[in-house]
Design a protein around this motif. Structure first.
Motif, short mmCIF file in Angstrom:
data_model
loop_
_atom_site.label_atom_id
_atom_site.label_comp_id
_atom_site.label_asym_id
_atom_site.label_seq_id
_atom_site.Cartn_x
_atom_site.Cartn_y
_atom_site.Cartn_z
N ALA A 139 0.83 -1.20 0.00
CA ALA A 139 0.00 0.00 0.00
C ALA A 139 0.87 1.25 0.00
O ALA A 139 0.55 2.24 -0.69
N LEU A 140 1.96 1.24 0.75
CA LEU A 140 2.88 2.38 0.75
C LEU A 140 3.53 2.56 -0.61
O LEU A 140 3.71 3.69 -1.08
N LEU A 141 3.89 1.45 -1.26
CA LEU A 141 4.49 1.53 -2.58
C LEU A 141 3.50 2.10 -3.59
O LEU A 141 3.85 2.99 -4.39
N ASP A 142 2.26 1.62 -3.56
CA ASP A 142 1.25 2.13 -4.49
C ASP A 142 1.01 3.62 -4.27
O ASP A 142 0.84 4.38 -5.24
N LEU A 293 10.50 -5.20 -2.12
CA LEU A 293 9.39 -6.13 -2.29
C LEU A 293 9.71 -7.20 -3.31
O LEU A 293 9.30 -8.36 -3.16
N GLY A 294 10.46 -6.84 -4.36
CA GLY A 294 10.85 -7.85 -5.33
C GLY A 294 11.78 -8.88 -4.75
O GLY A 294 11.64 -10.08 -5.00
N THR A 295 12.74 -8.44 -3.91
CA THR A 295 13.66 -9.36 -3.25
C THR A 295 12.92 -10.27 -2.29
O THR A 295 13.18 -11.48 -2.20
N ALA A 296 11.94 -9.69 -1.56
CA ALA A 296 11.16 -10.48 -0.61
C ALA A 296 10.31 -11.53 -1.33
O ALA A 296 10.17 -12.66 -0.86
N ALA A 297 9.77 -11.14 -2.49
CA ALA A 297 8.95 -12.09 -3.25
C ALA A 297 9.79 -13.24 -3.77
O ALA A 297 9.39 -14.41 -3.75
N LEU A 298 11.01 -12.94 -4.23
CA LEU A 298 11.90 -14.00 -4.71
C LEU A 298 12.32 -14.92 -3.58
O LEU A 298 12.41 -16.15 -3.74
N ALA A 299 12.56 -14.33 -2.41
CA ALA A 299 12.96 -15.16 -1.26
C ALA A 299 11.86 -16.08 -0.82
O ALA A 299 12.08 -17.26 -0.46
N SER A 300 10.60 -15.60 -0.84
CA SER A 300 9.49 -16.44 -0.43
C SER A 300 9.18 -17.54 -1.44
O SER A 300 8.68 -18.60 -1.11
N ALA A 301 9.51 -17.26 -2.73
CA ALA A 301 9.24 -18.24 -3.77
C ALA A 301 10.34 -19.27 -3.91
O ALA A 301 10.17 -20.30 -4.57
#
Length: 305
Positions: A139-142, A293-301
């Motif tokens: 939400a902060l990014l948007d 957020l991109g790094t976090a998404a890659l780490a979770s995937a």
């Protein structure tokens, strides 16, 4: 804008209405608009002042032709009034230039403060569990994306309303996302820390709107234009009454005076003109959030060993 304090467990049921932060209905946004393009304003000044000097010269030539005995050397009228008018013009230009320069510095500082507030709130949200913190960070990014003024942006009333509406829509989701993230399981100090970052983002919005609302009124512009036009008119008039031609010095004075007026107009505009308020801090803050957020998404995937 008041901050919400948490004592003990955070009570998210007693929250503020998001509309009071959004700038929507009931929260008037008074961002200054400029309906005339900057280039046209500069062209008008560039043509108007030399024309005033030429008009004064022609009027003086007609006076001299009709009654040459009245305007003998050493007895020309208007010397005291010309000096007083030019002194008053210098005073008006000095005060107006100082005011617009302060407004420009306030606008630049507001952008830097908002970028810092967004980055701080984003990092504080990272203290929350992923299930609660990631939606708040998104939400902060948007919201941060909507705060960047695009290149070539013209601050007409229609464009400003569209920009504010888009930003308001994204801002309205910040407080609900904060309330959803601050569950009872979140420790009270962390909840207070995160909520303080969000309210600072909302406060930064108010400061930026306040800085963007500063503008030179039409009355002041009329006074400046009248004083400048009158000054070069009288200079051209006196040149004719002295029996001299309209010299290049008068034209140079008109051009320099035009440059000062155009600079004042340029400083009063945040997004168009020769110099604009840089959006680099906000662009960098949004890029950092996107990378995080991109790094976090890659780490979770990534597959777990």
């Amino acid at each position: 804008m008041p901050r919400q304090e948490f004592r003990g467990a955070p009570d998210i049921s007693d929250s503020a209405d998001p509309a009071r932060f959004s700038g929507g209905e009931g929260f008037p946004v008074s961002i200054a608009s400029h309906s005339i393009p900057f280039g046209l304003v500069a062209l008008i000044f560039l043509l108007a002042l030399p024309i005033c000097a030429f008009a004064g010269f022609r009027f003086g030539s007609l006076e001299l032709t009709r009654n040459p005995a009245r305007f003998v050397e050493g007895k020309l009228p208007g010397e005291a009034s010309l000096g007083a008018l030019l002194a008053l013009l210098g005073l008006l230009l000095g005060f107006t230039f100082s005011a617009t320069l302060n407004w420009r510095e306030a606008s630049v500082s507001a952008v830097v403060e908002e970028a810092a507030a967004l980055g701080t709130a984003f990092l504080r949200a990272d203290l929350l569990p992923d299930a609660e913190g990631r939606p708040l960070q998104q939400a902060l990014l948007d919201y941060g994306r909507t705060r960047i003024v695009p290149p070539g942006y013209r601050p007409t009333r229609e464009n400003i309303d569209a920009f504010v509406a888009k930003s308001t829509e994204a801002q309205a989701s910040l407080w609900p996302a904060t309330m959803a993230a601050l569950t009872p399981e979140v420790p009270a100090p962390v909840a207070t820390f995160v909520a303080g970052g969000i309210t600072e983002v909302l406060d930064a919005h108010s400061r930026r709107v306040a800085a963007a609302s500063k503008s030179i009124t039409s009355g002041i512009w009329m006074l400046l234009t009248f004083a400048a036009g009158s000054g070069v008119f009288i200079i051209g008039n006196r040149a004719a009454l002295q029996g001299r031609r309209l010299s290049w010095r008068t034209m140079v004075f008109s051009v320099v005076l035009t440059a000062v007026l155009v600079t004042i107009e340029d400083l009063s505009r945040a997004s168009d003109g020769f110099s604009i308020v840089p959006q680099t801090p906000l662009i960098a803050a949004v890029a950092d959030m996107e990378a995080a957020l991109g790094t976090a998404a890659l780490a979770s995937a990534a597959p777990q060993p």
